[in-house]
Motif scaffolding. Structure first.
Motif, PDB file in Angstrom:
ATOM      1  N   UNK A  22       0.831  -1.214   0.000  1.00  0.00           N
ATOM      2  CA  UNK A  22       0.000   0.000   0.000  1.00  0.00           C
ATOM      3  C   UNK A  22       0.861   1.257   0.000  1.00  0.00           C
ATOM      4  N   UNK A  23       1.924   1.252   0.773  1.00  0.00           N
ATOM      5  CA  UNK A  23       2.812   2.411   0.818  1.00  0.00           C
ATOM      6  C   UNK A  23       3.467   2.641  -0.540  1.00  0.00           C
ATOM      7  N   UNK A  24       3.928   1.561  -1.171  1.00  0.00           N
ATOM      8  CA  UNK A  24       4.563   1.687  -2.481  1.00  0.00           C
ATOM      9  C   UNK A  24       3.556   2.126  -3.543  1.00  0.00           C
ATOM     10  N   UNK A  66      -1.325  -7.441 -16.341  1.00  0.00           N
ATOM     11  CA  UNK A  66      -1.360  -8.385 -15.225  1.00  0.00           C
ATOM     12  C   UNK A  66      -0.428  -7.945 -14.093  1.00  0.00           C
ATOM     13  N   UNK A  67      -0.953  -7.973 -12.864  1.00  0.00           N
ATOM     14  CA  UNK A  67      -0.157  -7.691 -11.683  1.00  0.00           C
ATOM     15  C   UNK A  67       0.216  -6.242 -11.489  1.00  0.00           C
ATOM     16  N   UNK A  68      -0.250  -5.375 -12.368  1.00  0.00           N
ATOM     17  CA  UNK A  68       0.077  -3.948 -12.272  1.00  0.00           C
ATOM     18  C   UNK A  68      -1.116  -3.188 -11.707  1.00  0.00           C
ATOM     19  N   UNK A  69      -1.163  -1.895 -11.938  1.00  0.00           N
ATOM     20  CA  UNK A  69      -2.223  -1.034 -11.409  1.00  0.00           C
ATOM     21  C   UNK A  69      -2.300   0.230 -12.257  1.00  0.00           C
ATOM     22  N   UNK A  70      -3.226   1.101 -11.928  1.00  0.00           N
ATOM     23  CA  UNK A  70      -3.478   2.272 -12.759  1.00  0.00           C
ATOM     24  C   UNK A  70      -2.309   3.243 -12.829  1.00  0.00           C
ATOM     25  N   UNK A 204       7.731   0.294 -10.444  1.00  0.00           N
ATOM     26  CA  UNK A 204       8.054  -1.124 -10.331  1.00  0.00           C
ATOM     27  C   UNK A 204       7.920  -1.663  -8.912  1.00  0.00           C
ATOM     28  N   UNK A 205       8.115  -0.838  -7.904  1.00  0.00           N
ATOM     29  CA  UNK A 205       8.077  -1.352  -6.531  1.00  0.00           C
ATOM     30  C   UNK A 205       6.755  -2.045  -6.194  1.00  0.00           C
ATOM     31  N   UNK A 206       5.586  -1.414  -6.436  1.00  0.00           N
ATOM     32  CA  UNK A 206       4.350  -2.141  -6.109  1.00  0.00           C
ATOM     33  C   UNK A 206       4.127  -3.370  -6.984  1.00  0.00           C
TER      34      UNK A 206
END
Length: 298
Positions: A22-24, A66-70, A204-206
């Motif tokens: 969540x922080x990342x 896949x596995x990523x976010x907005x 890349x961290x999250x």
């Protein structure tokens, strides 16, 4: 269950891992310009959506890989938002801002979920854009629930060919290459055609934290049948990467031209799978241009 789904509701392996993620993730979203945050209630859980841009106009809706976010659309959102309303969705079963309560068990569920999101946003005609697994979701929507779509743009999408072993092996190789000294990463990125090795750490961290601590794994996205692809009637744009390992681009393009209502298609030379990160201006230009050419068409 068909390909491209998780067998259970996605979850982190521990509370500590989730807090770190969540922080990342919050840090990654600081790369965005000012935006609104919307949570849409669906039958599969709460879907996180980020919005930017004017009130009027047919909107552009973005679906990540896949596995990523907005956050991975950070190159595009400012310029897209100058011209049209733009929405970026956190897929319901990927690590991000969405909160899943019910599994997505296949193509029908995936299309139902996205239809509920579009309805919850009150979008009656949207230009849907997706990368990789997001492209699979976009293509799946055009096959199963096209009623809210004005056009679709597929960026190196899943679904045109069976996911090859070399793509999965490349992901494993990239994870190991991330541990290499910083000076080694640019040549490794060129050799492996994996932009993640040189992408900003905020992005890349999250993604890496999610890959390590988010379960269960998603099965590879399934290949759509010829009959399914023939059902697509929505104006379609297809952009492939010349160095992608997800498919054989020339063969995938030939199949798409035979079965899909393509209005524009191209293979971008010199780049790998992560087209919005490797060729950000090209993606922005193609998405806006295609939305303009297909807007208000029936």
């Amino acid at each position: 269950m068909d390909g491209g789904t998780r067998a259970q509701v996605g979850h982190f392996t521990s509370e500590a891992a989730e807090r770190e993620f969540r922080a990342a993730y919050d840090t990654a979203m600081t790369l965005w310009p000012p935006h609104d945050t919307i949570d849409v209630e669906t039958g599969f859980g709460i879907t996180r959506v980020y919005r930017r841009g004017p009130v009027a106009g047919e909107p552009i809706v973005l679906l990540h890989g896949h596995g990523a976010n907005a956050s991975t659309w950070y190159h595009q959102v400012a310029e897209l938002g100058r011209h049209r309303p733009v929405y970026a969705i956190d897929t319901i079963d990927d690590p991000g801002g969405s909160v899943q309560r019910r599994p997505v068990t296949g193509s029908g569920d995936a299309a139902a979920w996205l239809s509920e999101v579009l309805a919850g946003l009150d979008l009656t005609r949207a230009h849907l854009v997706g990368l990789s697994y997001g492209g699979w979701l976009v293509l799946n929507q055009a096959v199963h629930r096209p009623e809210r779509l004005a056009s679709v743009t597929l960026l190196d999408p899943g679904g045109l060919e069976k996911v090859p072993a070399r793509f999965l092996l490349g992901l494993f190789a990239a994870v190991f290459a991330m541990r290499a000294p910083a000076s080694w990463r640019p040549p490794l990125a060129r050799l492996l055609a994996v932009h993640a090795l040189v992408e900003r750490s905020e992005i890349m961290d999250p993604v890496l934290l999610g890959a390590h601590a988010f379960r269960p794994h998603r099965s590879p996205a399934r290949r759509f049948t010829d009959d399914e692809l023939r059902r697509v009637t929505v104006p379609t744009q297809l952009i492939l990467a010349a160095r992608t390992t997800l498919m054989r681009p020339a063969r995938a393009l030939a199949r798409a031209r035979r079965l899909l209502p393509l209005r524009h298609s191209e293979i971008v030379p010199g780049i790998g799978h992560a087209i919005p990160l490797e060729a950000p201006d090209l993606v922005t230009d193609r998405v806006l241009g295609f939305a303009d050419r297909t807007a208000d068409q029936i």
